[in-house]
Design a protein around this motif. Structure first.
Motif, PDB file in Angstrom:
ATOM      1  N   LYS A  85     -12.752  50.158  24.939  1.00 13.81           N
ATOM      2  CA  LYS A  85     -13.144  49.180  23.920  1.00 13.81           C
ATOM      3  C   LYS A  85     -13.492  47.844  24.578  1.00 13.81           C
ATOM      4  CE  LYS A  85     -10.885  49.065  19.945  1.00 13.81           C
ATOM      5  NZ  LYS A  85      -9.817  48.787  18.943  1.00 13.81           N
ATOM      6  N   LYS A 118     -16.910  47.875  26.265  1.00 12.68           N
ATOM      7  CA  LYS A 118     -18.067  47.839  25.358  1.00 12.68           C
ATOM      8  C   LYS A 118     -18.293  46.441  24.782  1.00 12.68           C
ATOM      9  CE  LYS A 118     -17.751  52.726  24.058  1.00 12.68           C
ATOM     10  NZ  LYS A 118     -17.324  53.684  23.014  1.00 12.68           N
ATOM     11  N   SER A 119     -17.215  45.747  24.461  1.00 11.04           N
ATOM     12  CA  SER A 119     -17.346  44.384  23.916  1.00 11.04           C
ATOM     13  C   SER A 119     -16.076  43.604  24.243  1.00 11.04           C
ATOM     14  CB  SER A 119     -17.563  44.434  22.403  1.00 11.04           C
ATOM     15  OG  SER A 119     -16.439  45.027  21.774  1.00 11.04           O
ATOM     16  N   PRO A 120     -16.180  42.264  24.399  1.00 11.79           N
ATOM     17  CA  PRO A 120     -14.992  41.475  24.748  1.00 11.79           C
ATOM     18  C   PRO A 120     -13.859  41.683  23.742  1.00 11.79           C
ATOM     19  CG  PRO A 120     -16.971  40.138  24.944  1.00 11.79           C
ATOM     20  CD  PRO A 120     -17.381  41.423  24.307  1.00 11.79           C
ATOM     21  N   THR A 155     -10.703  41.047  21.404  1.00 14.68           N
ATOM     22  CA  THR A 155     -10.137  39.956  20.615  1.00 14.68           C
ATOM     23  C   THR A 155      -8.644  40.224  20.427  1.00 14.68           C
ATOM     24  OG1 THR A 155     -10.542  41.078  18.517  1.00 14.68           O
ATOM     25  CG2 THR A 155     -12.315  39.677  19.374  1.00 14.68           C
ATOM     26  N   ASP A 159      -7.835  43.356  18.589  1.00 12.38           N
ATOM     27  CA  ASP A 159      -8.131  44.635  19.259  1.00 12.38           C
ATOM     28  C   ASP A 159      -6.938  45.157  20.043  1.00 12.38           C
ATOM     29  OD1 ASP A 159     -10.753  44.781  18.380  1.00 12.38           O
ATOM     30  OD2 ASP A 159     -11.493  43.548  20.035  1.00 12.38           O
ATOM     31  N   SER A 214     -15.683  34.117  27.475  1.00 19.66           N
ATOM     32  CA  SER A 214     -15.657  35.585  27.444  1.00 19.66           C
ATOM     33  C   SER A 214     -16.589  36.093  28.534  1.00 19.66           C
ATOM     34  CB  SER A 214     -16.084  36.099  26.066  1.00 19.66           C
ATOM     35  OG  SER A 214     -17.412  35.704  25.795  1.00 19.66           O
ATOM     36  N   GLU A 257     -10.154  39.645  29.826  1.00 22.95           N
ATOM     37  CA  GLU A 257      -9.938  39.154  28.458  1.00 22.95           C
ATOM     38  C   GLU A 257      -8.458  39.164  28.105  1.00 22.95           C
ATOM     39  OE1 GLU A 257     -12.456  37.737  26.917  1.00 22.95           O
ATOM     40  OE2 GLU A 257     -13.580  38.323  28.694  1.00 22.95           O
TER      41      GLU A 257
END
Length: 1500
Positions: A267, A270-272, A274, A277, A922, A1103
């Motif tokens: 996860k 695929k995208s930073p 949060t 998450d 990010s 992150e």
């Protein structure tokens, strides 16, 4: 007979002549080993039989009386539940038991088929038979558990599995030794047995882990769901929860390979990521569980433990400590297998290929050993970091709970800054110490094993290596002792720096008013310089240590080879040389980790000592006040013979001979001069003071409003509700009686407006009324109100008294501390205090007749009212025409926040948040961040220097190994003197480069750290006030503590290590490709996989590190906020709610930490496994290729390097990722270095004259002020003129913009339009310090700094003691200070808590009198003092500042009635500006205000 010969001796009897030989025979001889194993099996089977018979007897004897359910219980445990489910854990246990049963049965059958002609063969057959029967019984028993819902394996079975594993390890070790020795006398079936025991080792290890945890993998359900009482630590996470971490429900295989981390890492790729998450922690890892565990194990009363924190942690986590110790031991047992195989590989490739399978055996053993090493080392790392996290969690929550229980003097002793360090630093150091704990006892063991192996390789020359090792250990111990002292001093000075920083941030508004930034800059910098001095010593000592440790392998090799040649005890061939150099490299690890471990443990011991001091601090005595809820009778509060002190240890009473009885429903007013003990009396009733003697009884619940407002960083609604459920009707009524409805109207988001830290965006009156509303909403029985009217205007105060005190609270018991004499007519009881004693008590009239202290207070008030009375009489004819109050013409439609920040919410409709989410980058840490860090000290030249020295070091290191391979080749004629001379030269050159690199990197790191510190301090001091209004201090403190610590120590240290590892990896790859050239084909995919894995992992890890830093600040902020309002929290009995708030914030932070650690091991396990496979493939090519192609000496060289490939590969990638994650600290500090700055402090081109302002003439023209470019105007075009020497009174409703006007004069807020000209100079064209230093101000909130009376009156040290005493005399404090033994050096604690609020205001007045500015601003300067003291102060100010321009904001009409002019501000407009007499002669807002003030006594 020696131990090695026992390995191949199959006799079952032996004549031994000593204890050691007897032990060798028992544990090493194959026959006695099998007898020993069989004995343990038979004992286990016998215990099963006994329990079985016991069950049968029970059935036979009691079958008439006992229910049949008794017989349905499992054989060894009694557990009954309704339903169950089984996990993979249980299934694997059954499968492994069945597999071993089948394997033992097959071997038993084969053994009897071969025949039992000898005693050895008979024992062999019986041995396999007993094994088969035992595991058959175990398989049945484990399957039997499912039927009876047993969630825990029987203790007997767990004990057997542990013993079984230990013996299988012994068999496997003997098997490896026999295979390595290549004993030609071994029979074929012995070889089969050995291979079987090696193969069964993982299965036995699994059963060992099952035995340690104890859980069976069966989850039992009751009627209400899962029965948690039966679920053990491992089984607890079987509860299915979609939001919980994958670790909770992971199988052993998933946990072993960190597969449970894969969804989160995918996860994150695929995208930073949060915050939402990241899954929550497993149930058994959460802070609430750890807090309960810590509390349960805390020493009970009577246990006088010297180190309670240490002992409690051991009691809580001893199982986890033992388990991590086992993992460390397992790794140690396999790490030396690789080096011992080098000689076998060299012999095999040089032509000794008698057994064609031997090469494959060697590779199989190597692969198995490396796999176990990789798995155990990463499990060790993860379990240690997990344990450290649990320790940190338990400590933070326990520290928080302790903070809520601290007595007042204990709280002052420690201070917020130091307690923050306990949470941020000490708890973290104990967490970081866990991985370093086991090397303390493992190091001697590792060194002993390594030296034994070295002896078998190098003979007596090993003594030289032993002497070097011992010398090195003593040296590192000496360095460590010094480091311990350095570390202690670093922490002590860091505490002081953090305390000063916290004080700076808490009082920034006053510091800017007084232009004291440079003073505080020097103060904080002086603490930093002391810290930096100790940090430099610490870092150079560590560098010295690292130089010694990096050079140890080379020095040992030179000396050991030199001694071997001198003694001529051994022939140096390729196998011998490279086996020895590999052992030297392995020796480097324990020698290197041992001092690091000692440092870490010594740091932890220092932290433990500090935590012991805090955790054993004196707590508030709950028994000092007898609290009775719902008690009968008519008495609400009763104190008999009370003597109280603020100091727990000092017997000096602050309150003396207190005797009071307050009846239910009474209004008791407490009056007295400044410092007479009024607030202390309330504190004693609340139980906040140390009771020396007497009795205190309180009937009912208590509510408290502090004199100094305490407001949370939350919405107004949340502040008023304070955790209570919403009752809308009651809530609206509370807003009404506390005069908050109009404030809600002028705020765009009403009660959903977020309040800044410490109520920074509210006026003093708004803060006071909100905390009053909080108290009223709680609907308690007894209300203790401490001077609630001091910060509100006359009309609002009257309204609150009528509607709230005598309205909503008319049936409640109210204790009111006040200086407002007007309200005393309505009091049922008045208590008059002087010097900590109640000198008079009774009703108003009788006390007035007595003519003592109370008479003096009333007389002072009446004197101040005479002028008001005269004025109102003269203007009485017009009174009916005047508007009732300033409210009449107020326009409530637009926001007029006193400090202006409330108005900013207009900029974004629907967004009530003042404190925005913390700024967070990010994606990758930008190159700009790296560039700024690398080039901060010496630009790119410094970077080039480090790289060049590292390259030269790696070249010299590889050169020495090439020389070894060249000189030990068979075709070379060996010349001992040449060999050792050249080798020694390489060694010396290598040592010089290591020394140069270590000290150069340390110097660069220290310079960079100091530069960053200076820049962020400069940036914060120059930041505009709006930055502090919207930035919680926790964000700044976290950068000043943990982020600065990363830049001080971790980044330079690990950056140096990373560069070294990259060059080491380059060396390994060059040598591996050079001599095992087919491996080149695997390098391309290997490099690609490593780069891909690094990027795949780093996207999430980076992150998680950022989120970890972001979620850490709220923990610190919440703690400091709690400590500030602890009296209020304790009074309302809201400790549970605040503890839960702390737990939620800790859990939010720890889940980042937990998954970050998981991601580290996810990466490490995969990379090391890849390295293992590549290394084994390389070894396979070395075996397959004929010796004519690859020379034996090159086989030794490439294996010597190749064995470290998996480790070097992992550490290179891991350290580079670690550095990138820590570079987030640079990124975060960089954010605060680039804060937009306020105007320059000094402007050389527009310096005012030294005596400016000469006259004090002020011209304000169309002054317009807004707080943000996109927010409405707060001041809307004020124009007025003030003559030099005039006394101007500023009045208006709370929140109308009065304090904003003063802020504009000091340019805390810059004008948006118009201008202010003072004595011909436009103030906007002057430097801020040139402007602010020329004015005097007494701010609304009296602020004192930690230090002494002298340092508070004269912080910069400009005046003599004589001047200071004169100033104290003028502000009525000379007698108070003179009575103290230390005089001017009398202590002032954090926030001046050991002085009353009135005394604090007087001290602030003393500062101004000392400064004697031409223009003086007074913002409610005497709000917290009595009328008598106020009258004296006003008289002194008139005399001392008779030629000065004075602008006074006041709610007391007598304070402004004799001013030359009065300015009435309403809704940001100057509604009236004239002489008081003129305003009173016509209908005016001011006249209405005066009328209200003079009539309020009779109207109440």
């Amino acid at each position: 007979m020696s131990s090695p010969s026992w390995l191949s001796d199959f006799e079952c009897s032996a004549s031994t002549s000593g204890f050691s030989q007897w032990l060798g025979f028992i544990f090493v001889s194959p026959c006695s080993q099998r007898i020993l194993f069989s004995s343990i099996d038979l004992i286990f089977l016998l215990s099963l039989l006994v329990f079985g018979l016991q069950k049968l007897c029970s059935r036979f004897i009691y079958k008439q009386n006992i229910s049949s359910n008794y017989m349905n219980e499992p054989l060894l445990e009694e557990t009954r539940k309704i339903s169950y489910t089984v996990t993979l854990w249980f299934k694997l246990s059954v499968v492994v038991a069945c597999l071993l049963t089948i394997a033992y049965t097959v071997l038993c059958v084969l053994s009897f088929i071969r025949g039992v002609s000898t005693s050895w063969k008979l024992i062999e057959g019986l041995f396999w038979l007993v094994q088969a029967l035992t595991f058959l019984a175990i398989s049945v028993l484990v399957a039997h558990e499912k039927k009876f819902n047993a969630v825990v394996h029987p203790f007997t079975l767990r004990l057997y599995w542990i013993a079984h594993f230990v013996i299988v390890v012994l068999f496997a070790a003997c098997a490896i030794t026999r295979l390595v020795m290549k004993n030609e006398y071994l029979e074929e079936y012995v070889m089969i047995d050995d291979i079987f025991f090696l193969a069964s080792l993982p299965l036995s290890a699994f059963l060992f882990v099952v035995a340690i945890y104890g859980t069976s993998g069966i989850v039992v359900f009751t009627e209400n769901g899962i029965d948690h009482s039966l679920v053990t630590e491992l089984n607890g996470p079987n509860v299915r929860d979609l939001n919980v971490s994958g670790y909770a429900n992971a199988s052993w295989l998933s946990r072993g390979t960190w597969y449970w981390m894969s969804p989160l890492i995918t996860k994150g790729y695929k995208s930073p990521l949060t915050i939402d998450d990241v899954p929550t922690l497993p149930a058994d890892h959460r802070a609430e569980r750890m807090a309960d565990l810590f509390e349960m194990n805390w020493p009970k009363e009577g246990e006088n433990l010297k180190n309670p924190v240490r002992d409690t942690l051991i009691r809580c986590f001893w199982k986890q400590i033992v388990f991590t110790g086992f993992l460390a031991l397992l790794r140690l047992s396999v790490m030396y297998i690789g080096p011992m195989l080098i000689q076998n590989f060299v012999d095999y490739t040089s032509g000794d290929r008698s057994n064609p399978l031997e090469g494959y055996y060697l590779i199989l053993i190597l692969l198995s050993a490396k796999f176990v090493e990789v798995l155990s080392s990463h499990q060790f790392n993860f379990q240690c970091s997990r344990l450290g996290m649990l320790i940190r969690s338990s400590l933070i929550t326990s520290l928080y709970k302790k903070g809520l229980r601290l007595s007042c003097s204990s709280r002052q002793d420690h201070g917020v800054g130091q307690i923050v360090n306990h949470m941020a630093v000490d708890a973290q150091q104990l967490s970081d110490m866990i991985p370093q704990l086991h090397p303390i006892w493992m190091t001697p063991l590792q060194i002993a094993v390594a030296l034994s192996l070295l002896y078998s390789t190098m003979g007596l020359s090993m003594i030289a290596a032993t002497i070097i090792v011992i010398g090195t250990m003593f040296f590192t111990l000496w360095i460590t002792r010094k480091n311990n002292r350095f570390q202690y001093n670093i922490m002590r000075n860091k505490d002081s720096r953090m305390k000063a920083t916290n004080e700076l941030l808490s009082n920034m508004r006053v510091i800017k008013f007084q232009a004291w930034e440079e003073h505080f800059n020097k103060r904080i910098q002086s603490f930093r310089d002391l810290e930096y001095g100790w940090l430099s010593k610490f870092m150079y000592a560590i560098s010295t240590n690292m130089v010694v440790l990096w050079n140890i392998p080379m020095v040992m090799a030179v000396v050991t080879f030199g001694v071997a040649l001198w003694l001529n005890v051994i022939h140096l061939d390729a196998g011998t040389v490279f086996t020895a150099t590999t052992i030297f490299r392995i020796l480097q690890e324990p020698i290197r980790t041992f001092p690091q471990s000692l440092i870490s443990v010594s740091q932890a011991l220092v932290s433990l000592g500090r935590l012991d001091g805090f955790m054993t601090s004196k707590e508030l005595e709950n028994r000092s006040v007898e609290r009775v809820l719902g008690c009968g009778g008519c008495t609400a509060v009763e104190v008999k013979g009370g003597n109280f002190s603020w100091d727990d240890n000092d017997g000096i009473a602050i309150l003396k001979k207190v005797n009071i009885t307050i009846k239910k429903g009474e209004l008791a007013a407490i009056v007295g001069t400044v410092g007479s003990g009024k607030s202390s009396l309330l504190a004693s009733i609340l139980g906040e003071m140390h009771k020396l003697s007497g009795e205190v009884r309180v009937c009912g619940t208590t509510s408290y409003v502090a004199q100094t407002s305490w407001i949370q960083n939350a919405t107004i609604e949340e502040n008023i509700l304070f955790g209570s459920p919403m009752n809308r009707k009651m809530y609206e009524e509370v807003l009404r009686v506390c005069c908050l409805q109009k404030d809600m109207e002028i705020m765009e988001h009403g009660d959903q407006t977020e309040i800044g830290e410490r109520g920074i965006n509210l006026s003093g009156g708004q803060k006071q009324r909100i905390q009053l509303a909080r108290a009223v909403y709680q609907d308690c029985d007894i209300y203790l109100l401490d001077d609630v009217f001091s910060a509100v205007d006359a009309e609002t105060g009257s309204e609150i008294f009528k509607e709230c005190v005598r309205g909503a609270l008319k049936d409640k018991t109210v204790l009111l501390v006040t200086h407002q004499v007007d309200f005393l007519h309505n009091a049922d009881l008045i208590l008059v205090m002087r010097d900590g004693e109640i000198v008079e008590s009774g009703k108003y009239e009788p006390l007035l007749i007595s003519g003592m202290d109370f008479g003096a207070l009333v007389a002072a008030h009446e004197t101040s009212m005479e002028l008001v009375g005269t004025s109102t009489t003269a203007a009485s004819d017009d009174s009916l025409e005047r508007p009732k109050s300033p409210l009449a013409s107020s326009s409530p439609k637009k926001p007029t926040g006193e400090n202006g920040v409330l108005a900013q919410s207009n900029s974004k409709k629907g967004n009530s948040k003042l404190i925005e989410e913390e700024e967070r980058e990010s994606g990758q840490v930008s190159f700009g961040v790296y560039k700024q860090y690398f080039t901060e000290a010496f630009g790119w030249w410094g970077v080039a220097g480090v790289l060049l020295i590292s390259l030269l070091w790696q070249g010299s290191y590889m050169g020495s190994d090439y020389w070894l391979a060249y000189e030990t080749s068979e075709e070379r004629k060996f010349v001992p003197s040449l060999f050792i001379t050249v080798y020694a030269i390489f060694g010396v050159v290598s040592c010089v480069f290591v020394l140069g690199r270590a000290f150069f990197v340390t110097y660069l790191g220290l310079k960079t750290a100091q530069s960053f510190f200076r820049r962020i301090l400069h940036s914060i001091l120059h930041a505009p006030m709006s930055f502090f209004d919207t930035t919680p201090s926790g964000r700044i403190l976290s950068r000043a503590s943990s982020d600065q610590a990363n830049i001080d120590f971790l980044i330079p240290f690990f950056l140096s290590m990373t560069i070294t590892m990259y060059f080491s990896l380059l060396g390994v790859l060059v040598i591996t490709c050079q001599y095992a050239w087919p491996t080149v084909f695997f390098l391309v995919p290997l490099v690609w996989l490593n780069i891909w894995y690094r990027g795949y992992y780093l996207a999430s890890s980076r992150e998680l590190t950022r989120l970890d830093q972001i979620t850490k600040a709220p923990v610190i902020h919440h703690f400091s906020e709690t400590i500030s309002g602890v009296m209020t929290i304790r009074c309302f009995r809201k400790q549970g709610r605040f503890i839960q708030g702390n737990i939620d914030k800790v859990n939010a932070n720890l889940r980042m930490d937990f998954h970050n650690n998981g991601s580290n091991e996810w990466l490490g396990f995969r990379l090391e496994l890849l390295g293992c496979l590549v290394m084994c493939v390389s070894a396979l090519f070395l075996i397959l290729l004929p010796s004519t192609i690859i020379k034996p000496e090159n086989v030794g060289l490439s294996l010597s390097y190749g064995l470290s490939l998996n480790g070097v590969l992992f550490w290179t990638v891991y350290l580079s990722c670690f550095v990138e994650n820590r570079m987030v600290s640079v990124e975060r500090i960089k954010q605060f270095i680039s804060i937009p700055s306020e105007a320059a402090w000094k402007m050389a081109e527009s310096l005012p004259s030294p005596d400016w302002p000469e006259n004090g003439n002020i011209e304000i023209t169309n002054l317009q002020v807004r707080y943000r470019s996109n927010t409405p105007l707060v001041l809307k075009g004020i124009t007025l003129s003030i003559r030099g020497g005039d006394k101007i009174g500023v009045v208006g409703r709370t929140g109308s913009g009065k304090s904003t006007l003063i802020q504009v004069f000091f340019r805390l807020v810059e004008p948006s339009g118009g201008k202010i000209v003072i004595d011909g100079l436009d103030i906007c064209k002057l430097g801020l310090h040139d402007l602010r230093s020329r004015f005097g101000i007494i701010p609304q909130d009296p602020v004192l700094f930690e230090g002494t009376v002298r340092s508070n009156i004269d912080p910069i040290g400009l005046y003599s003691d004589e001047d200071i005493w004169k100033s104290l005399e003028r502000c009525q404090l000379k007698d108070v200070v003179a009575e103290k033994p230390e005089k001017l050096d009398a202590s002032v604690v954090d926030s001046g808590e050991n002085w009353s609020v009135g005394q604090r205001q007087l001290l602030c007045l003393g500062r101004v009198m000392l400064k004697h500015s031409r223009i003086l601003f007074m913002d409610e300067a005497t709000a917290s003092v009595d009328s008598q003291t106020d009258a004296i102060i006003q008289k002194i100010i008139r005399e001392e500042f008779k030629d000065c321009t004075i602008i006074t904001i006041a709610h007391r009409i007598p304070t402004v009635i004799d001013c030359d002019k009065v300015l009435v501000i309403d809704a940001g407009l100057a509604k009236e500006y004239d002489a008081p007499s003129e305003l009173l002669e016509r209908p005016s807002l001011f006249a209405a205000l005066v009328q209200e003030y003079s009539n309020r006594s009779s109207g109440l």
